[in-house]
Write an enzyme that holds these catalytic residues in place. Structure first.
Site, mmCIF file in Angstrom:
data_model
loop_
_atom_site.group_PDB
_atom_site.id
_atom_site.type_symbol
_atom_site.label_atom_id
_atom_site.label_comp_id
_atom_site.label_asym_id
_atom_site.label_seq_id
_atom_site.Cartn_x
_atom_site.Cartn_y
_atom_site.Cartn_z
ATOM 1 N N HIS A 172 -1.772 -2.165 5.982
ATOM 2 C CA HIS A 172 -1.192 -1.340 7.046
ATOM 3 C C HIS A 172 -0.472 -2.177 8.105
ATOM 4 O O HIS A 172 -0.439 -1.814 9.287
ATOM 5 C CB HIS A 172 -2.228 -0.403 7.690
ATOM 6 C CG HIS A 172 -2.551 0.764 6.798
ATOM 7 N ND1 HIS A 172 -3.119 1.932 7.250
ATOM 8 C CD2 HIS A 172 -2.349 0.954 5.473
ATOM 9 C CE1 HIS A 172 -3.266 2.769 6.237
ATOM 10 N NE2 HIS A 172 -2.813 2.186 5.145
ATOM 11 N N GLU A 206 -1.087 10.621 0.652
ATOM 12 C CA GLU A 206 -2.424 10.015 0.593
ATOM 13 C C GLU A 206 -2.863 9.531 1.962
ATOM 14 O O GLU A 206 -4.021 9.656 2.349
ATOM 15 C CB GLU A 206 -2.430 8.848 -0.407
ATOM 16 C CG GLU A 206 -3.813 8.299 -0.728
ATOM 17 C CD GLU A 206 -4.306 7.171 0.183
ATOM 18 O OE1 GLU A 206 -5.468 6.798 0.045
ATOM 19 O OE2 GLU A 206 -3.539 6.670 1.047
ATOM 20 N N GLU A 207 -1.911 8.973 2.693
ATOM 21 C CA GLU A 207 -2.238 8.322 3.971
ATOM 22 C C GLU A 207 -2.696 9.308 5.043
ATOM 23 O O GLU A 207 -3.164 8.906 6.092
ATOM 24 C CB GLU A 207 -1.038 7.511 4.480
ATOM 25 C CG GLU A 207 -0.658 6.319 3.602
ATOM 26 C CD GLU A 207 -1.692 5.194 3.623
ATOM 27 O OE1 GLU A 207 -2.692 5.313 4.346
ATOM 28 O OE2 GLU A 207 -1.489 4.213 2.900
ATOM 29 N N ASP A 249 0.870 -1.181 0.000
ATOM 30 C CA ASP A 249 0.000 0.000 0.000
ATOM 31 C C ASP A 249 0.901 1.224 0.000
ATOM 32 O O ASP A 249 1.421 1.593 1.044
ATOM 33 C CB ASP A 249 -0.913 -0.023 1.231
ATOM 34 C CG ASP A 249 -1.792 1.211 1.345
ATOM 35 O OD1 ASP A 249 -1.852 1.980 0.391
ATOM 36 O OD2 ASP A 249 -2.396 1.409 2.421
ATOM 37 N N ASP A 299 -4.913 1.625 -6.303
ATOM 38 C CA ASP A 299 -4.558 1.454 -4.896
ATOM 39 C C ASP A 299 -4.804 0.004 -4.481
ATOM 40 O O ASP A 299 -5.240 -0.803 -5.298
ATOM 41 C CB ASP A 299 -5.375 2.435 -4.024
ATOM 42 C CG ASP A 299 -4.628 2.868 -2.762
ATOM 43 O OD1 ASP A 299 -3.835 2.067 -2.230
ATOM 44 O OD2 ASP A 299 -4.850 3.999 -2.300
#
Ligand code: CO
Ligand code: ZN
Length: 347
Positions: free
Chosen positions: A317, A206-207, A176, A229
């Site tokens: 994650h 983005e996160e 990711d 993504d």
């Protein structure tokens, strides 16, 4: 896969993307006509359309894959030399205990996220879930030495090598969204003829709220946008069949809805048609626990048809994120076939 390995292993958290940005810039220069970097750090590769005589100006298609990974920022070094940190991105603290990290100070140094051994935990402590604010990094140095290398504001990444399992499966940190970046670069390599202007954007931050996609869509002004993504592959023990969002090996995932975007219906139908015509294995995905850069593109200026094409990924994650090579391959195929045919789409 060597490129994907390199992308995953290069550090770059939101706001500190310099090193990964350099790798991606070099790759995009090989496959586009022009590469620009904007003030926030987004890398924008432009591939110009072939001209069709007598036709109006080509459409602008933006594809966006984020280059940042989740990580930490050093917040405090205590008198014993232990480092406290603030999260940059959404972490589950359970996945952080006993991990190796790299602290990017004046030089890169290794460290571990330490924890009290079970032998000395009280009954009460055993039941408690960890909180990020209680975690610390141990770099094995006293304060005096650490302070010469590290200071508040330095960034920290998790340390994990890329690994292949059973030939078809890969596991790494930062799939990711380096998997999305990889799909974007590989798709550009394969395009033969294309009648739209392609803006391939490796976005930053983005996160922490799609900040790079917000500013890059503003400058690109796309007619249509697709985010590349990862999405949740929930085909693991403990998930009910009807609750499985996508499964590993089930094909590339066309997103129908996430918590930021209801995908443009015409765009989704067009992608489905292209997948079916080209026998590209795909699944659809509804995910209410997160969003992608598509949400930023869709809200740009007076509105942009947008959706997300995702690579199903287990354990998102965490440092053991896992993807299926065939899903990656099917994502590359679908996006490059889409780009070759995008001038025919009515959206
Ligand atoms: Co993420
Ligand atoms: Zn992502």
């Amino acid at each position: 896969m060597n490129l994907l390995k390199k992308l995953c292993e290069t550090p770059g958290i939101a706001g500190y993307e310099e090193r990964i940005q350099k790798v991606i810039k070099e790759e995009l220069e090989k496959v586009t006509d022009e590469v620009k970097i904007d003030k926030l750090g987004n890398v924008i590769g432009i591939k110009k359309a072939k001209k069709l005589s007598g036709k109006p100006a080509p459409k602008k298609v933006m594809i966006a894959a984020h280059m940042d990974e989740i990580g930490f920022m050093v917040s405090f070094i205590d008198k014993e030399g232990f480092i406290r940190f603030a999260p940059v991105g959404g972490f589950d603290p359970k996945t952080l205990i006993a991990q190796r990290v790299v602290v990017h100070g004046t030089k890169d140094i290794g460290g571990v996220i330490g924890t009290k051994p079970i032998h000395i935990l009280s009954e009460e402590e055993r039941k408690k879930l960890p909180k990020i604010k209680d975690l610390f990094i141990d770099v094995g140095m006293k304060k005096e030495k650490v302070s010469k290398i590290v200071r508040p504001g330095d960034f920290v990444t998790l340390d994990r090598n890329f690994m292949e399992l059973d030939n078809k499966i890969i596991t790494a940190k930062a799939l990711d969204d380096r998997a999305g970046v990889y799909v974007m670069i590989e798709a550009l390599k394969r395009i033969k003829d294309c009648y739209v202007d392609i803006y391939a954007v490796a976005t930053v931050q983005e996160e922490v709220g799609c900040r790079g996609a917000i500013v890059s869509s503003f400058s690109v002004e796309p007619d249509v946008g697709i985010a590349l993504d990862v999405t949740i592959a929930s085909d693991i023990p403990g998930t009910k069949e009807e609750e499985v969002a996508t499964s590993l090996g089930g094909g590339t995932a066309i997103s129908l809805m996430d918590s930021h975007t209801i995908s443009n219906k015409k765009l989704v139908d067009f992608l489905r048609k292209i997948a079916e015509e080209n026998k590209i294995k795909y699944q659809t995905d509804i995910l209410l626990g997160g969003g992608t850069d598509a949400g930023a593109m869709q809200r740009n200026k007076s509105g942009v048809p947008a959706c997300t094409l995702s690579i199903p990924t287990r354990y998102i994650h965490s440092v053991v994120e896992m993807c299926h090579k065939e899903d990656i391959e099917n994502s590359i195929k679908l996006i490059y076939k889409f780009l070759e045919n995008a001038h025919k789409g009515e959206f």
